[in-house]
Design an enzyme around this catalytic site. Structure first.
Site, short mmCIF file in Angstrom:
data_model
loop_
_atom_site.label_atom_id
_atom_site.label_comp_id
_atom_site.label_asym_id
_atom_site.label_seq_id
_atom_site.Cartn_x
_atom_site.Cartn_y
_atom_site.Cartn_z
N THR A 293 -0.94 -2.81 10.82
CA THR A 293 -1.59 -3.01 9.52
C THR A 293 -0.58 -3.65 8.60
O THR A 293 0.11 -3.01 7.84
CB THR A 293 -2.14 -1.73 8.91
OG1 THR A 293 -2.81 -2.08 7.70
CG2 THR A 293 -1.12 -0.72 8.58
N THR B 239 0.87 -1.19 0.00
CA THR B 239 0.00 0.00 0.00
C THR B 239 0.91 1.24 0.00
O THR B 239 1.40 1.63 -1.05
CB THR B 239 -0.97 -0.01 1.20
OG1 THR B 239 -0.24 -0.26 2.41
CG2 THR B 239 -2.04 -1.08 1.01
#
Length: 400
Positions: free
Chosen positions: A187, A150
């Protein structure tokens, strides 16, 4: 032994693929790991109460037989907080992947990472699953590594080998993680492959122990995401006698898994959003190991410590304040602390030191902070990064 050119497909039986579907502007956003035999599987997930739909699907798959043959992963969309439609979409990803590769549905795990709260762009995912062609090549491994990113600035992978009995066992890992990193876990997604022979329950036991000492010891910003997953698959193709705690080489295998996960954890911490430095906090002399980790995580997670490291400011007051608020059982009069090899405190009393020397040390890319609580013999480490202006810039414009 570290294998310099090893990848997620180096362990026998594994293949990978990655491609760009348009979920993200440029980088690959759909990937797969495939095993040509049912592989023993173990997994751990975010401890956030709000969990993304793919975690439900993966838990369901592993619960069936403890075996997996494929993992389908997308980035760009987390499929979190998307209600019944999100769960339906995750199960659809599993079903289409299973059909494409002639597998039972429970042999497929699903993983997603990206923006929370948006419906999955299934029109981009489903037609492209058939275009994933896993192979055991370095190019394919690289394509997969990119597909799971990401805000990461680099891919993260590692590979090691050991000997179990008279067999060579290989283990490799690939991970993503840059922001919203706070155990337990951050995350982050981590995928580990190995050709070791080991039953699922033994693999799960080893993973739980190792994760507490690695992935659960990193922090970037104190936020815990909804999609975090660590997944291990073991093909058994090394041909060793099945590993259990009674096996002569069990500790060696557990050490291999720990080293692989620690390497990936450090890569995640080093690539924290906007980070310029990796910080390791090494705590000894605690009441027990858990208390040592508690202190280490508090120090490395302190915004004030992180900004001091970024600014190369030898402000040890921030360090001692973080130790004091950690909640660990400490003696406020017995703390030794140092930055690098430069001792700042002895028995909680300031030591003479050169501020210029400490500042120079804090300009390095790798920073070590050592704390001895002088209470008992507990020890532990935690890893994080500095806090920079770029962290705010990256997260202020994450969606826009």
């Amino acid at each position: 032994m570290k294998i310099d050119k090893g990848t997620i497909v180096t362990p026998a039986g594994f293949q990978a693929a990655g491609m760009h579907t348009g979920m993200k502007r440029k980088r690959n956003d759909l990937g797969m790991i495939y095993c040509d035999v049912p592989a023993s599987a173990a997994a751990l997930y975010t401890q956030n109460v709000i969990k993304a739909a793919p975690l439900t699907v993966t838990k369901d798959s592993i619960a069936k037989e403890g075996k997996l043959q494929a993992v389908i992963v997308n980035s760009g969309n987390a499929n979190a907080c998307t209600g019944k439609q999100g769960e339906k979409d995750a199960y659809t990803m599993r079903r289409i992947t299973a059909e494409q590769f002639s597998l039972p549905e429970y042999a497929v795990a699903v993983s997603s990472t990206g923006i929370i709260g948006l419906d999955m762009p299934m029109n981009k995912i489903i037609p492209n699953i058939e275009h994933l062609h896993p192979e055991a090549g370095e190019e394919n491994a690289s394509a997969f590594n990119e597909a799971i990113l990401t805000t990461d600035t680099v891919t993260k992978s590692i590979c090691h080998q050991i000997t179990v009995g008279d067999k060579t066992v290989t283990m490799a890992g690939s991970a993503k993680g840059s922001g919203m990193i706070e155990p337990n876990m951050g995350t982050m997604l981590a995928f580990v492959t190995t050709d070791a022979a080991i039953e699922p329950d033994m693999l799960q036991m080893a993973l739980e122990d190792v994760t507490d000492k690695t992935f659960n010891c990193i922090t970037v910003d104190g936020d815990t995401s909804t999609n975090d997953m660590v997944l291990v698959m073991a093909s058994g193709k090394a041909g060793n006698e099945s590993l259990t705690p009674e096996h002569n080489d069990w500790d060696k295998f557990a050490g291999l898994l720990k080293q692989t996960c620690e390497d990936l954890a450090k890569m995640i911490a080093r690539d924290g959003e906007g980070a310029t430095k990796l910080i390791e906090v090494d705590v000894t002399g605690a009441r027990n190991d858990a208390q040592a980790v508690k202190v280490a995580k508090t120090v490395v997670g302190s915004s004030l410590v992180k900004t001091a490291v970024y600014g190369a400011d030898p402000n040890w007051g921030r360090l001692i304040a973080a130790i004091g608020r950690s909640g660990a059982d400490i003696n406020a009069q017995t703390i030794d602390a140092s930055i690098g090899s430069i001792q700042l405190l002895q028995n909680s009393q300031p030591m003479p030191f050169s501020e210029a020397e400490v500042s120079d040390y804090l300009m390095n890319d790798d920073i070590t902070i050592k704390v001895d609580l002088n209470v008992e013999s507990g020890a532990g480490k935690a890893w994080g990064c500095d806090l920079t202006y770029d962290y705010v810039r990256i997260n202020a414009s994450y969606r826009t």
